[in-house]
Design a protein around this motif. Structure first.
Motif, short mmCIF file in Angstrom:
data_model
loop_
_atom_site.label_atom_id
_atom_site.label_comp_id
_atom_site.label_asym_id
_atom_site.label_seq_id
_atom_site.Cartn_x
_atom_site.Cartn_y
_atom_site.Cartn_z
N MET A 1 1.15 -11.57 -9.19
CA MET A 1 0.58 -11.11 -7.87
C MET A 1 0.64 -9.50 -8.06
N ASP A 2 -0.47 -8.87 -7.81
CA ASP A 2 -0.49 -7.33 -7.85
C ASP A 2 -0.25 -6.67 -6.62
N ILE A 3 -0.11 -5.30 -6.77
CA ILE A 3 0.32 -4.63 -5.58
C ILE A 3 -0.95 -4.68 -4.51
N TYR A 4 -2.12 -4.88 -4.88
CA TYR A 4 -3.11 -4.96 -3.81
C TYR A 4 -3.20 -6.22 -3.08
N GLN A 5 -2.60 -7.46 -3.71
CA GLN A 5 -2.68 -8.63 -3.15
C GLN A 5 -1.16 -8.61 -2.20
N ILE A 6 -0.40 -8.05 -2.50
CA ILE A 6 1.10 -7.90 -1.96
C ILE A 6 0.69 -7.07 -0.47
N SER A 7 -0.15 -5.81 -0.59
CA SER A 7 -0.25 -4.98 0.40
C SER A 7 -1.02 -6.07 1.43
N SER A 8 -2.31 -6.51 0.93
CA SER A 8 -3.16 -7.58 1.64
C SER A 8 -2.23 -8.74 2.57
N TYR A 9 -1.45 -9.02 1.85
CA TYR A 9 -0.73 -10.38 2.39
C TYR A 9 0.21 -9.61 3.56
N ILE A 10 1.13 -8.57 3.24
CA ILE A 10 1.60 -8.13 4.34
C ILE A 10 1.05 -7.61 5.54
N TYR A 11 -0.10 -7.09 5.24
CA TYR A 11 -1.06 -6.85 6.40
C TYR A 11 -1.81 -7.65 7.16
N ASP A 12 -1.91 -8.80 6.50
CA ASP A 12 -2.52 -10.15 7.47
C ASP A 12 -1.31 -10.69 8.01
N ASN A 13 -0.04 -10.63 7.70
CA ASN A 13 0.84 -11.42 8.24
C ASN A 13 2.13 -10.74 9.12
N THR A 14 1.69 -9.34 9.44
CA THR A 14 2.62 -8.48 10.26
C THR A 14 2.14 -8.29 11.59
N GLY A 15 0.93 -8.54 11.93
CA GLY A 15 0.39 -8.24 13.20
C GLY A 15 -0.63 -7.17 13.28
N SER A 16 -1.31 -7.03 14.41
CA SER A 16 -2.30 -5.98 14.42
C SER A 16 -2.13 -4.60 14.73
N ALA A 17 -0.58 -4.58 14.78
CA ALA A 17 -0.17 -3.07 15.26
C ALA A 17 0.42 -2.13 13.92
N ILE A 18 0.37 -3.12 12.67
CA ILE A 18 0.94 -2.65 11.45
C ILE A 18 -0.26 -2.47 10.35
N ASP A 19 -0.12 -1.25 9.81
CA ASP A 19 -0.95 -1.06 8.72
C ASP A 19 -0.53 -1.06 7.20
N THR A 20 -1.15 -1.23 6.41
CA THR A 20 -0.63 -1.13 4.90
C THR A 20 -1.51 -0.24 4.09
N GLU A 21 -1.14 0.46 3.17
CA GLU A 21 -1.97 1.34 2.26
C GLU A 21 -1.14 1.18 0.99
N VAL A 22 -2.17 1.25 -0.11
CA VAL A 22 -1.59 1.44 -1.58
C VAL A 22 -1.65 2.91 -1.65
N VAL A 23 -0.53 3.51 -2.18
CA VAL A 23 -0.49 5.16 -2.29
C VAL A 23 0.33 5.57 -3.50
N ASN A 24 0.02 6.69 -3.88
CA ASN A 24 0.83 7.06 -5.36
C ASN A 24 2.09 7.51 -4.85
N GLY A 25 2.95 7.14 -5.56
CA GLY A 25 4.47 7.43 -5.63
C GLY A 25 4.62 8.20 -6.67
N ILE A 26 5.29 7.32 -7.80
CA ILE A 26 5.56 8.00 -9.02
C ILE A 26 4.18 7.82 -9.92
N CYS A 27 3.83 6.87 -9.91
CA CYS A 27 2.33 6.66 -10.65
C CYS A 27 1.33 6.26 -9.78
N PRO A 28 -0.04 6.45 -10.30
CA PRO A 28 -1.19 5.96 -9.33
C PRO A 28 -1.05 4.68 -8.73
N ASP A 29 -1.38 4.53 -7.73
CA ASP A 29 -1.35 3.25 -6.97
C ASP A 29 -0.06 2.36 -7.32
#
Length: 99
Positions: A1-29
């Protein structure tokens, strides 16, 4: 599983009031930011740099001036390839409660 799949899963399964976004921390994305649309707190998730089967998390508070303050650190979830969705469900549950 990559970071985008994980982000999508969390977005789809936490409810409509919660957003997810892949951002830069230490490395890109390399970090998923999970936040409630109207909230000041956010959950930053990333892979352990020494073992990508662990997702590490920190709960942050964002002040009005943009400064961030760690509220709870040292969060860790293990993904092993077989029961990843159970682990991701645990992350979703934590996000719903903490945010």
């Amino acid at each position: 599983m990559d970071i985008y799949q994980i982000s999508s899963y969390i977005y789809d399964n936490t409810g409509s009031a919660i957003d997810t976004e892949v951002v830069n921390g230490i490395c890109p994305d390399d970090t998923i930011e999970v936040s409630r649309r109207d909230g000041k707190q956010f959950l930053a998730l990333g892979f352990d740099p020494t073992d990508d089967s662990f997702i590490l998390g920190t709960l942050w508070y964002r002040h009005e001036n943009g400064d961030k303050e760690a509220v709870e650190g040292g969060l860790c979830w293990h993904i092993d390839g077989e029961e990843d969705y159970d682990t991701l469900d645990d992350i979703c549950e934590y996000a719903r409660k903490a945010l």
